[in-house]
Structure formats: structure tokens, C-alpha cells
Design a protein around this motif. Structure first.
Motif, short mmCIF file in Angstrom:
data_model
loop_
_atom_site.label_atom_id
_atom_site.label_comp_id
_atom_site.label_asym_id
_atom_site.label_seq_id
_atom_site.Cartn_x
_atom_site.Cartn_y
_atom_site.Cartn_z
N VAL A 449 0.81 -1.22 0.00
CA VAL A 449 0.00 0.00 0.00
C VAL A 449 0.84 1.27 0.00
CG1 VAL A 449 -2.02 -1.07 1.04
CG2 VAL A 449 -0.22 -0.15 2.53
N VAL A 450 2.12 1.18 0.44
CA VAL A 450 2.97 2.38 0.45
C VAL A 450 4.34 2.10 -0.18
CG1 VAL A 450 1.90 3.47 2.44
CG2 VAL A 450 3.75 1.83 2.81
N ARG A 451 4.43 1.04 -0.98
CA ARG A 451 5.73 0.68 -1.54
C ARG A 451 6.27 1.76 -2.46
NH1 ARG A 451 4.62 -4.01 -3.32
NH2 ARG A 451 5.14 -4.95 -1.32
N ASN A 452 5.42 2.30 -3.33
CA ASN A 452 5.88 3.35 -4.22
C ASN A 452 6.43 4.54 -3.44
OD1 ASN A 452 5.14 1.90 -6.46
ND2 ASN A 452 3.17 2.91 -6.71
N MET A 453 5.69 4.95 -2.42
CA MET A 453 6.13 6.10 -1.62
C MET A 453 7.38 5.76 -0.82
SD MET A 453 2.60 7.86 -0.28
CE MET A 453 1.82 6.33 0.21
N GLY A 454 7.45 4.54 -0.27
CA GLY A 454 8.60 4.15 0.54
C GLY A 454 9.88 4.14 -0.26
N VAL A 455 9.86 3.47 -1.41
CA VAL A 455 11.07 3.43 -2.23
C VAL A 455 11.32 4.80 -2.85
CG1 VAL A 455 12.23 2.21 -4.10
CG2 VAL A 455 10.62 1.00 -2.65
N GLY A 456 10.26 5.57 -3.10
CA GLY A 456 10.43 6.92 -3.61
C GLY A 456 11.15 7.81 -2.61
N VAL A 457 10.81 7.69 -1.32
CA VAL A 457 11.50 8.45 -0.27
C VAL A 457 12.96 8.01 -0.19
CG1 VAL A 457 11.66 8.76 2.23
CG2 VAL A 457 9.47 9.02 1.09
N CYS A 458 13.22 6.72 -0.31
CA CYS A 458 14.60 6.24 -0.32
C CYS A 458 15.36 6.82 -1.51
CB CYS A 458 14.62 4.71 -0.40
SG CYS A 458 14.07 3.89 1.11
N CYS A 459 14.68 6.93 -2.63
CA CYS A 459 15.29 7.54 -3.81
C CYS A 459 15.69 8.98 -3.53
CB CYS A 459 14.31 7.47 -4.98
SG CYS A 459 14.80 8.43 -6.42
N MET A 460 14.80 9.71 -2.85
CA MET A 460 15.12 11.10 -2.51
C MET A 460 16.31 11.18 -1.57
SD MET A 460 11.41 12.99 -2.21
CE MET A 460 10.43 11.67 -1.53
N ALA A 461 16.37 10.24 -0.61
CA ALA A 461 17.53 10.19 0.29
C ALA A 461 18.80 9.92 -0.50
CB ALA A 461 17.32 9.09 1.33
N SER A 462 18.68 9.04 -1.50
CA SER A 462 19.82 8.74 -2.36
C SER A 462 20.32 9.99 -3.06
CB SER A 462 19.41 7.67 -3.37
OG SER A 462 20.41 7.47 -4.34
N ARG A 463 19.40 10.81 -3.55
CA ARG A 463 19.81 12.01 -4.28
C ARG A 463 20.39 13.07 -3.35
NH1 ARG A 463 20.51 8.62 -7.82
NH2 ARG A 463 18.63 7.41 -8.24
N ILE A 464 19.96 13.08 -2.10
CA ILE A 464 20.60 13.95 -1.11
C ILE A 464 22.06 13.53 -0.95
CG2 ILE A 464 20.64 14.63 1.33
CD1 ILE A 464 17.56 14.39 1.29
N GLY A 465 22.28 12.22 -0.90
CA GLY A 465 23.64 11.72 -0.86
C GLY A 465 24.43 12.12 -2.09
N GLY A 466 23.76 12.12 -3.25
CA GLY A 466 24.43 12.54 -4.48
C GLY A 466 24.82 14.00 -4.46
N ILE A 467 24.01 14.83 -3.81
CA ILE A 467 24.32 16.26 -3.69
C ILE A 467 25.55 16.47 -2.80
CG2 ILE A 467 23.46 18.47 -2.80
CD1 ILE A 467 20.64 17.49 -3.61
N ILE A 468 25.68 15.64 -1.75
CA ILE A 468 26.80 15.76 -0.81
C ILE A 468 28.09 15.20 -1.41
CG2 ILE A 468 27.66 15.00 1.45
CD1 ILE A 468 24.73 14.90 2.37
N ALA A 469 27.99 14.16 -2.22
CA ALA A 469 29.15 13.41 -2.71
C ALA A 469 30.21 14.28 -3.39
CB ALA A 469 28.70 12.30 -3.64
#
Length: 550
Positions: A449-469
Motif C-alpha cells: 500500500v505504500v511501496r511506491n512512496m517508501g522506495v520513492g522516499v529512499c530515492c530522494m535520500a539517495s539524491r541527497i547523498g548525491g548532492i553531498i558526494a
């Protein structure tokens, strides 16, 4: 009502249709590999020093006109200052220093030009070079948020080709950038298109392919072909030493993908979710013809056709879940927080190492080529790991491997710097493997019921990491060891932290938030049912029908 896999069982799992889709969609991700890593060469900082017009290019008084500084244990001429000279005699210098009032001279041994030499992004402006890369990842972050909604509303195929066009067109325009600000704005737009293109290809492939080939597609397909694009980058950069020509060479191949529009169909699953049964049936019949099989006279019964239409209207009136549901209960809150942190850190390690190749000992072109080849090997290994190893053990072991070898770099003697490069590549191998495993792991942790949003939030966290890298890599310009200590420490931390996540391999996929299991002791183990293997896990992943899942 039968599920989609049962309805299309007659197509088989690996006919000409599936092979064509596997190959064409994988090929579509090649530009993502070299565009995503292009800033390694476009924004590299060549050796430089202050211009000294009063020397008339002779260099006779170079040691008198420039102070020295120690960087990474090496004594070099100052990059950002020079001694003041006495107006009455151009051969006499004062002990006072001044900034590079006449600009800089850059070494052309490696590059004829980069964006750094083009707009003097050094000294007091040196923060602009990593910011250029971070802005690209800000675009990736925005694209990650938007791509799922666009794909769900307008279709996988439309978004795939629209974003490929977006990436190609803005890359071509970027070649003619006349200011750093213009370059950065276009870099943002390219980043926005890049992730949406990759995500749409991932989702479209998982929905078109049979369940036995979906995990192979997500590792040996788009991941390996992304790595092939990455491995092309140093070859192009070696041949084209100017940033504008390199960017042009990377942009033009995007035009070759236009004919794919007539060979890649829309996802029948998405069409059925929209109630467009006749269009979905036409695509399935076309697939059957290509595979040389005879489809049933009625692929969808009259009752099933009506059911799809009713489900479409029912979904609009169902309870709407929000991002708040990701922290509503203790179990899902713990999973959400840990996976969010894991995705951010593994991305910092992945891009931090990739962007650090110019700072490694040795030729940057060779280092980048080896890094790309290492990544391809890691993706192939991941495919084997996912077939036989529990998810958290697979992720933890690869993360701990990557982090441990990065920490060993600080112990390497200065006369064995080639060993540092070898260890860095071993670290990249482990982190690249972990980077691909985390996609499957996260998709299985969140309930339907929230898989799209859950993995989507993880994706956003990933891109925050990309901004820091990029800033982690930038530290390597002044201290080659510190970035590895930082990346190694946090990578080991997430490797240990992941052991507390519940195991998912071979277990039924949670459908509701209440079914999310609690955190477990890292020493506990779950014996998966032998009847439930990778194919079943592949079926799970296809429950995420939004391209924001990446």
C-alpha cells in the motif's frame, strides 16, 4: 480474476519479444552512464598558478615570484597567490603576497579546457566546481519526485522518450553555454531528465518482461548497460580533451534512440490499470506474433474486461495513503528511517568514489576505465548473490567489504600509492554491489500500500547523498586520504545497521502496514521456503508500478 502473469502465460518467458525488449531498454540506459559521470572530466581541476605577465613567459624568476605550499605531502608553487613585485624594478620582489590579479595559467598536459579553466573556478571560486555537480543531483532529486507521478499518469513509454529527449536537447544546448550560471541551469535540467529516463526504462522493462527474467533485467540489463556507458566516458574523454567537444560527443548519440519509439511498446499492465483493455490486448497479440505463438481467441474474457474497468474507477475512490503512513507505526517507522539513511550513505560512497578518480594516483582516464569495469563486475556478481543469499547478509557483507578496504587506504605508505588506487577500486566494487542490492531489498521491505512512496522516499535520500558526494570528492584535492576515511566509516556503519532490518528473501511480501515485521537481532536468521525463490521475489518488485521507485 486471473492476474496478468497468468493471462499472458502463453507468451513464454524468453521469446523474441522479451529478448528485444530486454536489449532495447537496456541500450536506452547507456547515455545515463556517461552523462551521469561526465563531471569527472568536465569539471576536473588541472594544475594551475597565478599569471605572471612581467616574466614574459621566461619563467626565470618563477621561484622568486611564487610562494610554495604543501599539498598531499608534495611541495608545489602556490595556486592562489604570488609575491608582490616592486614597480621600480621588475626583478625585485617583496615578501608580501597578493592574489592572482592577472588570472591563472593552467596546465594543458591533460586537458585543453574544462569548465574550471573556462570560468576560472579556482581559489576563492573553487566552491563552484563541486556545486556544478551538486546542482545536477538536485535535478536528479526533483526528477525522482516527479517521474513517478508523470509515469503513472501519462504512461511509461511517453515519459521514457520525453525524458530521453529532454536529456539530449539540453545537453546539446549546454555545449554553447557562455557562463557558469547558464551551464548550471542546464545541468539541473539534464539531471531532471536523466533519472526519469532510467526509472521509466526500469519500470517499463519489469512490466513487459516475464517473471523469470525481471531480476536479470534489473542487474545484467540496465545496470550493466549503464556501466557500459560509464566505461565509454574515459575513452571519449581521452580522445576529446576539450569540455565542449566532449559534451557534444556525449549528446549526439541521443538522436539515435528516436527509432526505438516504433519498437518499444507501452506497458500493457499500465494500460489495463487505465481501463484501456483493447490497446493492451493489441500489444499482447503483437508479442505473441513475434514469439511465434498463437494467442487465445479471447485473451481477456468479457468478465475480466469489465473487472479492469471497474477496478480503474474503484481505485480513484479508495483510501489514499500519504507519506505520513511511512512513520505511522513503530515497525514501519524503524524500517523507513534505517533504509533512508542506508540509501543516502551508499550513494555518498558510490558517487564519492566515482567522482574521486581524478584525485587517485595514476592516469585519470585509466582509473575511470578501471572503476567502470569494476562496477560492471559488481553488477554481474550481484545477480548471482541475489539468487542464493539472504538480502541483509548480501547487503551487509558488500558494504562492510567496501568500507573496510577504504579505511585501509590510510595505512598505505606514501611510496606505495598504487596500492591505494587498488584498494579504492576494491571499495568501489563492494559499494557498487551494495548499491544495486539495496533496490531489491527496499522494494521487499515496504508493504504494497505504500511501496511506491517508501522506495520513492529512499530515492530522494539517495539524491541527497548525491548532492553531498561532490564535496566529499572535492576534499581529495587537498587531502587524498580524508575522503576515504569518511566514506569507509559511514559505509561500515550502514553495513552493521542493515543487519537489524528484517530478512525478506523467500518470505511473503507484506501487503498492509500492520504486516511489516519488527527489527530483528543481527544474529537471528530466517529460513526461506525452498518453494519461494528469486522468481517470486521478482513478482514482488513488479508490485511497484511507479518510476519513482528508483
Amino acid at each position: 480474476m486471473r492476474n496478468y502473469d497468468d493471462i499472458t502465460y502463453f507468451l513464454g518467458d524468453w521469446g523474441l519479444f522479451q529478448k528485444t525488449i530486454f536489449l532495447l531498454l537496456s541500450i536506452s540506459t547507456i547515455p545515463n552512464g556517461y552523462v551521469g559521470m561526465s563531471m569527472v572530466f568536465l569539471a576536473d581541476i588541472p594544475p594551475h598558478r597565478c599569471k605572471l605577465p612581467y616574466l614574459n613567459g621566461t619563467g626565470v624568476y618563477l621561484n622568486q615570484s611564487l610562494p610554495t605550499q604543501v599539498i598531499n605531502g608534495e611541495m608545489i608553487y602556490s595556486r592562489c597567490s604570488r609575491y608582490k613585485w616592486v614597480n621600480t624594478s621588475r626583478t625585485e620582489f617583496l615578501n608580501d603576497t597578493e592574489s592572482c590579479l592577472d588570472g591563472w595559467e593552467y596546465s594543458t598536459e591533460r586537458y585543453t579546457s574544462t569548465i574550471v579553466t573556462e570560468w576560472n573556478l579556482v581559489c576563492e571560486k573553487d566552491w563552484k566546481a563541486p556545486l556544478s555537480t551538486s546542482i545536477f543531483f538536485v535535478g536528479v532529486l526533483v526528477g525522482c519526485i516527479a517521474s513517478g507521478h508523470l509515469s503513472d499518469r501519462y504512461g511509461r513509454k511517453v515519459v521514457l522518450f520525453l525524458t530521453m529527449a529532454l536529456q539530449t536537447v539540453f545537453s546539446l544546448i549546454q555545449v554553447f553555454s557562455n557562463s557558469w550560471e547558464m551551464f548550471c541551469v542546464l545541468n539541473f535540467l539534464i539531471g531532471l531528465g536523466q533519472i526519469s529516463n532510467y526509472a521509466s526504462a526500469f519500470v517499463l522493462g519489469t512490466e513487459l518482461l516475464g517473471k523469470s527474467s525481471r531480476v536479470a533485467y534489473s542487474t545484467l540489463g540496465i545496470c550493466v548497460f549503464y556501466g557500459l556507458g560509464y566505461i565509454i566516458l574515459p575513452l571519449l574523454a581521452y580522445c576529446l580533451r576539450g569540455w565542449r567537444m566532449l559534451l557534444l560527443a556525449m549528446s549526439l548519440p541521443g538522436l539515435l534512440y528516436i527509432p526505438l519509439w516504433w519498437f518499444i511498446p507501452e506497458s500493457p499492465r499500465w494500460l489495463l490499470s487505465q481501463g484501456r483493455v483493447e490497446e493492451a490486448e493489441a500489444i499482447i497479440r503483437g508479442a505473441a506474433e513475434k514469439n511465434g505463438v498463437t494467442p487465445p481467441e479471447n485473451i481477456f474474457s468479457e468478465e475480466e474486461s469489465m473487472e479492469f474497468l471497474q477496478l480503474t474507477s474503484k481505485e480513484k475512490s479508495q483510501h489514499s495513503y500519504t507519506y505520513i503512513d511511512l512513520i505511522r507505526t513503530t515497525n514501519i517507522r524503524n524500517v523507513s528511517i534505517i533504509t533512508f539513511f542506508i540509501w543516502m550513505v551508499v550513494t555518498i560512497g558510490y558517487y564519492g568514489l566515482s567522482l574521486s578518480t581524478p584525485n587517485m594516483i595514476g592516469d585519470p582516464y585509466i582509473n575511470c576505465f578501471i572503476a567502470a569495469a569494476t562496477e560492471i563486475a559488481a553488477y554481474i556478481l550481484t545477480w548471482g548473490i541475489l539468487k542464493c543469499t539472504p538480502r541483509r547478509i548480501a547487503f551487509s557483507s558488500t558494504s562492510l567489504l567496501g568500507g573496510a578496504v577504504l579505511l585501509l587506504i590510510q595505512l598505505v605508505p606514501s611510496n606505495l600509492q598504487i596500492l591505494s588506487t587498488v584498494l579504492a577500486m576494491a571499495g568501489k566494487f563492494g559499494i557498487s554491489a551494495a548499491f544495486s542490492i539495496v533496490y531489491v531489498f527496499a522494494a521487499e521491505l515496504f508493504p504494497t500500500v505504500v511501496r511506491n512512496m517508501g522506495v520513492g522516499v529512499c530515492c530522494m535520500a539517495s539524491r541527497i547523498g548525491g548532492i553531498i558526494a561532490p564535496y566529499i570528492a572535492f576534499i581529495g584535492t587537498y587531502n587524498k586520504v580524508l575522503p576515504y576515511i569518511l566514506m569507509g566509516s559511514i559505509t561500515i556503519a550502514i553495513g552493521l545497521l542493515s543487519l537489524f532490518l528484517p530478512e525478506t528473501r523467500g518470505l511473503p511480501l507484506p501487503e498492509k502496514i500492520s504486516q511489516v515485521p519488527p527489527l530483528t537481532c543481527c544474529c537471528s536468521r530466517t529460513d526461506p521456503s525452498p518453494e519461494i525463490g528469486l522468481d517470486d521475489n521478482s513478482k514482488r518488485i513488479t508490485g511497484q508500478h511507479s518510476s519513482s521507485d528508483l
